[in-house]
Design a protein around this motif. Structure first.
Motif, short mmCIF file in Angstrom:
data_model
loop_
_atom_site.label_atom_id
_atom_site.label_comp_id
_atom_site.label_asym_id
_atom_site.label_seq_id
_atom_site.Cartn_x
_atom_site.Cartn_y
_atom_site.Cartn_z
N UNK A 346 0.81 -1.22 0.00
CA UNK A 346 0.00 0.00 0.00
C UNK A 346 0.84 1.27 0.00
N UNK A 347 2.16 1.16 0.28
CA UNK A 347 3.03 2.32 0.23
C UNK A 347 3.67 2.53 -1.14
N UNK A 348 3.44 1.62 -2.08
CA UNK A 348 3.99 1.77 -3.42
C UNK A 348 3.28 2.90 -4.17
N UNK A 349 4.00 3.50 -5.09
CA UNK A 349 3.44 4.63 -5.84
C UNK A 349 2.22 4.23 -6.65
N UNK A 350 2.24 2.99 -7.20
CA UNK A 350 1.10 2.58 -8.03
C UNK A 350 -0.17 2.34 -7.22
N UNK A 351 -0.05 2.40 -5.86
CA UNK A 351 -1.24 2.24 -5.02
C UNK A 351 -1.78 3.57 -4.53
N UNK A 352 -1.10 4.68 -4.83
CA UNK A 352 -1.49 5.95 -4.24
C UNK A 352 -2.76 6.54 -4.84
N UNK A 353 -3.08 6.16 -6.08
CA UNK A 353 -4.24 6.76 -6.74
C UNK A 353 -5.53 5.97 -6.56
N UNK A 354 -5.48 4.90 -5.79
CA UNK A 354 -6.70 4.14 -5.53
C UNK A 354 -7.15 4.38 -4.10
N UNK A 355 -8.45 4.25 -3.83
CA UNK A 355 -9.00 4.54 -2.52
C UNK A 355 -9.66 3.34 -1.85
N UNK A 356 -9.68 2.21 -2.58
CA UNK A 356 -10.37 1.03 -2.03
C UNK A 356 -9.58 0.43 -0.87
N UNK A 357 -8.29 0.19 -1.09
CA UNK A 357 -7.45 -0.45 -0.08
C UNK A 357 -6.64 0.60 0.65
#
Length: 454
Positions: A346-357
């Motif tokens: 969840x700290x990866x950059x590709x996870x920053x634009x999602x709000x589900x997790x």
């Protein structure tokens, strides 16, 4: 309270051909045994300090009446702690003491009906409390586990006293920024004294014994010393490293105690307070209790390394080298390593634009742990003792005859007794939704124990 038949309800069963012994009583035995217990608690404490030194002390006293008549518990607890920082805050020191004194007074609480809790439910409400001469009623001369609860409350008494003193000391040296060294020591001493007395009128004890007193005392102590160092450092706000290395030593002394049961008292006034007042040791040598004093030592060397990169990739490795005196002489030491890794997805950059997790972490690890619980100082060595079931008589040259007991082996030696070790592999995910208001774990693990202790 349990719903029990009243005297009237029990008598009514005779209309259905059921034989009911009517001794003229009409007693609610639960009411005679139980009461509303009152407890009170008192506490006085002081604290203060000056400069880098602080102190506190407290005294707590409480007394609790049991819901069973003639039972209560008192307890006195004294605590002190002094802390200070010296050497320009490079050294933190603390010294503490904790002392507890307690007493519990009770009544008959044995097995097989010899308990006032059992008796208040099984004793017939048709039995009176007292005989016409004022003595406590009994069903017959030798009741078969059918005791008057009032007899158990007044004729069978016990008192257990305990003392515990604990001293603690701690020192932490701040060597340089990020490097600390700590040393802890604690000493714990405890003593228990257990006393019971059955009067001449006890219904639990046959009258031929003319009262019986039992008293025993037990001592124990524990020493614990541990020293360890911690180092932590962060580079470029991304690389975090922490190291820890330490040593611990503990020694436990237990089973140091003895006791004796005596009977044939002239009267019941002294209870257990003068055992020489009874003229016989109850049941001969079997009336003498003896603990088996033993000393158990455990030593550990341990270390741990933690590394984290940008709070995303986490590695940890630990190793312990443990030794225990309870095992065979060739197997007293064991080595127990472990390793784990985690990826905070969840700290990866590709996870920053999602709000589900809000949280998603992947974990994997493997470790081996050791177990020495359940063993004593003599678990691995041969032991011997008297065969109390096979006494024999010996007559010396002067014609004096004495009774002796054979010494027999009670347990064989086991030099191969060693650490129980459990290895476990686990892999899993931690997840969270809606800012972790909904969270959980999905995990698989495989656990295997070798050299199982049983």
């Amino acid at each position: 309270k349990l719903e029990m038949l009243s005297a009237e309800e029990l008598l009514s069963l005779s209309r259905y051909g059921i034989n009911v012994d009517d001794n003229g009583g009409n007693v609610d035995w639960q009411k005679e045994v139980l009461r509303t217990g009152i407890s009170h608690n008192h506490n006085v404490s002081i604290n203060g300090g000056q400069g880098k030194t602080s102190y506190m002390a407290s005294v707590t006293y409480n007394k609790i009446e049991g819901i069973i008549r003639n039972t209560d518990r008192t307890r006195l607890n004294i605590r002190t702690l002094v802390s200070s920082s010296i050497l320009k805050d490079h050294l933190d020191l603390s010294l503490g003491a904790n002392m507890v004194y307690g007493k519990h007074e009770g009544v008959a609480m044995n097995w097989h009906g010899e308990s006032v809790i059992d008796a208040m439910n099984y004793y017939s409400p048709l039995n009176p409390k007292y005989n016409e001469d004022g003595s406590i009623f009994r069903v017959n001369a030798n009741p078969d586990k059918n005791y008057n609860p009032l007899s158990m409350l007044n004729e069978d008494t016990s008192a257990n006293n305990m003392k515990r003193q604990q001293l603690t000391a701690k020192a932490t040296l701040h060597i340089v920024k990020g490097l600390d060294w700590t040393a802890n020591y604690s000493f714990n001493n405890n003593q228990r004294t257990n006393s019971t007395y059955y009067t001449h009128n006890s219904q639990v004890l046959p009258s031929k014994y003319n009262g019986k007193a039992t008293r025993s005392t037990w001592l124990g102590e524990e020493h614990n010393f541990e020293t360890f160092g911690n180092f932590s450092h962060t580079w470029n706000d991304q690389h975090k490293l922490s190291l820890m290395a330490g040593y611990s030593w503990e020694q436990t002394v237990r089973g140091d105690g003895f006791g004796v049961s005596v009977n044939n008292f002239y009267d019941d006034y002294v209870l257990w307070n003068n055992l020489t007042y009874g003229s016989n040791v109850f049941d001969g040598i079997k009336g003498v209790q003896s603990g088996v004093k033993e000393t158990v030592r455990n030593i550990s060397f341990y270390g741990r390394v933690n590394y984290s990169f940008d709070s995303r990739y986490i590695l940890q490795a630990t190793v312990r080298r443990d030794g225990s005196s309870v095992f065979g002489k060739n197997n007293q030491w064991g080595t127990f390593p472990s390793f784990s890794a985690a990826w905070n997805i969840s700290e990866e950059k590709f996870m920053q634009n999602q709000k589900a997790l809000s949280t998603l972490k992947f974990r994997v690890g493997y470790g081996i742990s050791g177990n020495a619980i359940g063993f004593g100082a003599y678990s691995a060595v041969a032991t011997f003792g008297p065969d109390l079931n096979a006494p024999f008589n010996y007559t010396d040259e002067n014609g004096n005859t004495s009774t002796y007991y054979s010494i027999i082996a009670t347990k064989n030696a086991n030099p191969d007794l060693k650490w129980e070790s459990t290895g476990m592999f686990n892999i899993g995910f931690d997840y969270g939704f809606l800012k972790d208001r909904i969270n959980g774990t999905i995990e698989f693990y495989n656990k295997k124990t070798n050299d199982l202790i049983w």
